[in-house]
Design a protein around this motif. Structure first.
Motif, mmCIF file in Angstrom:
data_model
loop_
_atom_site.group_PDB
_atom_site.id
_atom_site.type_symbol
_atom_site.label_atom_id
_atom_site.label_comp_id
_atom_site.label_asym_id
_atom_site.label_seq_id
_atom_site.Cartn_x
_atom_site.Cartn_y
_atom_site.Cartn_z
ATOM 1 N N PHE A 257 9.762 -1.864 3.714
ATOM 2 C CA PHE A 257 10.178 -1.240 4.963
ATOM 3 C C PHE A 257 11.110 -0.070 4.637
ATOM 4 C CE2 PHE A 257 9.356 -5.725 5.905
ATOM 5 C CZ PHE A 257 8.478 -5.626 6.982
ATOM 6 N N PRO A 258 11.393 0.789 5.597
ATOM 7 C CA PRO A 258 12.339 1.880 5.334
ATOM 8 C C PRO A 258 13.689 1.352 4.879
ATOM 9 C CG PRO A 258 11.165 2.278 7.390
ATOM 10 C CD PRO A 258 10.808 0.879 6.952
ATOM 11 N N GLY A 259 14.287 2.059 3.950
ATOM 12 C CA GLY A 259 15.584 1.659 3.434
ATOM 13 C C GLY A 259 16.278 2.834 2.780
ATOM 14 N N GLY A 260 17.305 2.551 2.011
ATOM 15 C CA GLY A 260 18.071 3.598 1.349
ATOM 16 C C GLY A 260 17.916 3.536 -0.149
ATOM 17 N N VAL A 261 19.029 3.715 -0.872
ATOM 18 C CA VAL A 261 18.951 3.802 -2.330
ATOM 19 C C VAL A 261 18.560 2.475 -2.969
ATOM 20 C CG1 VAL A 261 20.446 5.790 -2.691
ATOM 21 C CG2 VAL A 261 21.479 3.558 -2.346
ATOM 22 N N GLY A 262 18.948 1.349 -2.364
ATOM 23 C CA GLY A 262 18.547 0.056 -2.914
ATOM 24 C C GLY A 262 17.045 -0.139 -2.839
ATOM 25 N N PRO A 285 -0.725 -6.687 -4.540
ATOM 26 C CA PRO A 285 -0.744 -5.852 -3.336
ATOM 27 C C PRO A 285 0.642 -5.327 -2.960
ATOM 28 C CG PRO A 285 -1.007 -8.187 -2.772
ATOM 29 C CD PRO A 285 -1.095 -8.088 -4.267
ATOM 30 N N VAL A 286 0.706 -4.028 -2.691
ATOM 31 C CA VAL A 286 1.963 -3.380 -2.303
ATOM 32 C C VAL A 286 1.687 -2.525 -1.066
ATOM 33 C CG1 VAL A 286 3.833 -1.833 -2.995
ATOM 34 C CG2 VAL A 286 2.718 -3.295 -4.712
ATOM 35 N N ILE A 287 2.450 -2.750 -0.006
ATOM 36 C CA ILE A 287 2.269 -2.024 1.252
ATOM 37 C C ILE A 287 3.602 -1.426 1.685
ATOM 38 C CG2 ILE A 287 1.612 -2.216 3.695
ATOM 39 C CD1 ILE A 287 -0.068 -4.687 2.894
ATOM 40 N N PHE A 288 3.587 -0.130 2.034
ATOM 41 C CA PHE A 288 4.723 0.514 2.678
ATOM 42 C C PHE A 288 4.418 0.571 4.170
ATOM 43 C CE2 PHE A 288 5.666 3.439 -1.248
ATOM 44 C CZ PHE A 288 5.914 2.313 -2.014
ATOM 45 N N THR A 289 5.346 0.149 5.002
ATOM 46 C CA THR A 289 5.041 0.130 6.440
ATOM 47 C C THR A 289 6.278 0.378 7.294
ATOM 48 O OG1 THR A 289 3.896 -1.117 8.184
ATOM 49 C CG2 THR A 289 5.359 -2.374 6.738
ATOM 50 N N GLY A 290 6.036 0.922 8.487
ATOM 51 C CA GLY A 290 7.117 1.172 9.435
ATOM 52 C C GLY A 290 6.551 1.615 10.775
ATOM 53 N N ARG A 291 7.417 1.939 11.691
ATOM 54 C CA ARG A 291 7.045 2.402 13.019
ATOM 55 C C ARG A 291 6.553 3.856 12.960
ATOM 56 N NH1 ARG A 291 8.646 -0.072 17.460
ATOM 57 N NH2 ARG A 291 9.128 1.914 18.473
ATOM 58 N N PRO A 292 5.962 4.376 14.067
ATOM 59 C CA PRO A 292 5.474 5.767 14.058
ATOM 60 C C PRO A 292 6.544 6.770 13.624
ATOM 61 C CG PRO A 292 4.662 4.644 16.001
ATOM 62 C CD PRO A 292 5.607 3.693 15.326
ATOM 63 N N GLU A 293 7.796 6.539 14.066
ATOM 64 C CA GLU A 293 8.860 7.477 13.699
ATOM 65 C C GLU A 293 9.234 7.383 12.219
ATOM 66 O OE1 GLU A 293 10.920 4.098 16.104
ATOM 67 O OE2 GLU A 293 9.007 5.171 16.087
ATOM 68 N N ASN A 294 8.722 6.367 11.508
ATOM 69 C CA ASN A 294 8.977 6.241 10.076
ATOM 70 C C ASN A 294 7.916 6.923 9.224
ATOM 71 O OD1 ASN A 294 9.938 2.892 10.841
ATOM 72 N ND2 ASN A 294 11.354 4.570 10.398
#
Length: 460
Positions: A257-262, A285-294
């Motif tokens: 999910f969206p995050g910072g330096v960690g 399996p690796v997935i990056f995901t978030g809301r439309p604004e992400n």
């Protein structure tokens, strides 16, 4: 007004009830080689479950009068907590989840420091010994369970996120729970708590009674990210490198999910390992995901990865925006591929022994002004070393942001300096600026975020 406190005698809850005299003495030992300070710090963090803070140094100072003492009993051991935060108790009784976590801390600190002393020839710089240490800590904590098919989804993301991002992470967890999948996170708030909370509802709907919510942390970060109360299996690894190895050894897939330096540190660690030639055919399996604004956030991450590590690194993950059902379906399908591969290779479901991890990702990195300035951030090295050194840069910024020792160094000597090849450093600087602008560095406080780093021109 000072926070109310309680002094109480607490009995063990399921993790560790019997200690040797040697172990008791080490836990009481307040010298440099003793375990008292480490145990006190982790115990205080657990007692502050649910408190909105990510400043480990401030937490320690706020509870300077807190103390924890071992009280031997005829049938085991109890803990005497002096000036413990009152919010850890209800009507004078400690919350059961916090009590479980407290004795998990005791269990893991004792075990982690006893293995090197009891295993002949153990070397802290030997890759096989490091992996075996990770295995034994996880097994001792009961995390490695034979007989279960692959179902452990690692969820990474920021502790400092907005409400809508938290709700999205919760919906992802709900969809995973509906498909019988369990959750591993860094155990803290934000994107670590959301998937667990959602999964509890999904599991309840499917009458999954053995749903697992595993939290893996380490002593330097636990004060900044206290375990959320949903965690029902807490593990304290010795350092960040062993924590990261534990995630990918016992997890079967990763959702970011969206995050910072960690979060950036975790991504670079994972991709650096998956890019190793020995891992080319290993399903993970690796997935990056978030809301439309992400969407722009992940475009930025994707662009940074392609610039630093090449397009081949981008083949290791899939970006899915605003579609929790598809994320869960894709992860479930990935679990089947992992199961088929492990069965064919006769590798364990519960621990990924086949995964090749280069020692550069295993040896602990001590971020300080000298080591941060000396990082080799240039392209004249194998791509996995580019990933490893960028990972260290992010790890140092995490330390300066939220870890007690890192915060203290910044206060005494000023920001860490980061230098290197402009083709790597300029995109790094731009991404860090976006993290600051989006409040992804630290939980919002009374003062604006002050960077613990400074990008300087010229190679290290």
């Amino acid at each position: 007004m000072s926070e109310s406190t309680i002094t109480a005698l607490v009995s063990p809850e399921g993790s560790l009830e019997i200690l040797s005299n040697h172990e008791v003495n080490r836990l009481k030992d307040k010298s440099e080689g003793g375990l008292y300070r480490l145990f006190r710090q982790c115990a205080l963090a657990v007692l502050n479950t649910g408190v909105e803070t990510d400043d480990c140094k401030a937490l320690m100072e706020m509870h300077a009068d807190f103390d924890v003492r071992l009280v031997p009993q005829p049938r085991g051991v109890k803990l005497e907590l002096i000036n413990a935060p009152a919010h850890a108790f209800v009507d004078g009784e400690m919350l059961r989840a916090i009590r479980e976590h407290l004795f998990s801390v005791l269990r893991d600190i004792i075990y982690t420091h006893s293995i090197p002393e009891t295993v002949p020839g153990f070397r802290r710089d030997n890759p096989d010994d490091i992996t075996n240490l990770v295995f034994h800590i996880l097994r001792n904590a009961g995390v490695l369970q034979a007989g279960r098919q692959p179902d452990m989804v690692v969820c990474w993301g920021g502790h400092s996120i907005g409400h809508s991002e938290y709700q999205y992470s919760k919906e992802i967890g709900h969809q995973l729970g509906l498909r019988g999948l369990s959750i591993i996170t860094g155990c803290g708030p934000g994107a670590m708590k959301g998937p667990m909370k959602g999964a509890t509802i999904g599991h309840a709907k499917q009458r999954v009674r053995n749903g697992r919510y595993v939290g893996i942390t380490e002593p330097a970060i636990i004060g900044a990210e206290a375990p959320n109360p949903i965690v029902n299996e807490l593990v304290i690894m010795p350092d960040i490198e062993k924590r990261l190895e534990a995630f990918i050894r016992c997890g079967h897939g990763v959702i970011v999910f969206p995050g910072g330096v960690g979060t950036a540190e975790e991504i670079l660690y994972l991709l650096g390992i998956l890019l190793h030639p020995d891992n080319a055919d290993l399903p993970f399996p690796v997935i990056f995901t978030g809301r439309p604004e992400n969407a722009e956030y992940f475009e930025m991450i994707d662009k940074f990865i392609r610039n630093a590590l090449g397009d081949k690194a981008a083949e290791k993950y899939e970006i899915i925006i605003d579609d929790p059902v598809r994320v869960a379906q894709t992860m479930k399908k990935g679990m089947k591929e992992v199961e088929t591969f492990r069965r064919a290779m006769q590798d364990a479901y519960y621990f990924n022994w086949m995964l090749k991890i280069d020692p550069v990702f295993q040896l602990p990195f001590d971020p300080n002004h000298a080591t941060m300035r000396a990082l080799e951030l240039h392209r004249d090295q194998p791509v996995h070393l580019v990933a490893a050194n960028l990972r260290k840069a992010f790890s140092g910024i995490v330390a300066g942001n939220v870890k007690e020792n890192g915060i203290r160094q910044i206060q005494e000597k000023g920001p860490f300096e980061i230098a290197g090849d402009p083709t790597l450093i300029k995109p790094l600087e731009a991404m860090l600026e976006q993290f600051v602008a989006q409040n992804r560095m630290k939980l919002p406080g009374l003062q604006a975020y002050r960077p613990c780093y400074r990008i300087v021109s010229g190679a290290a």
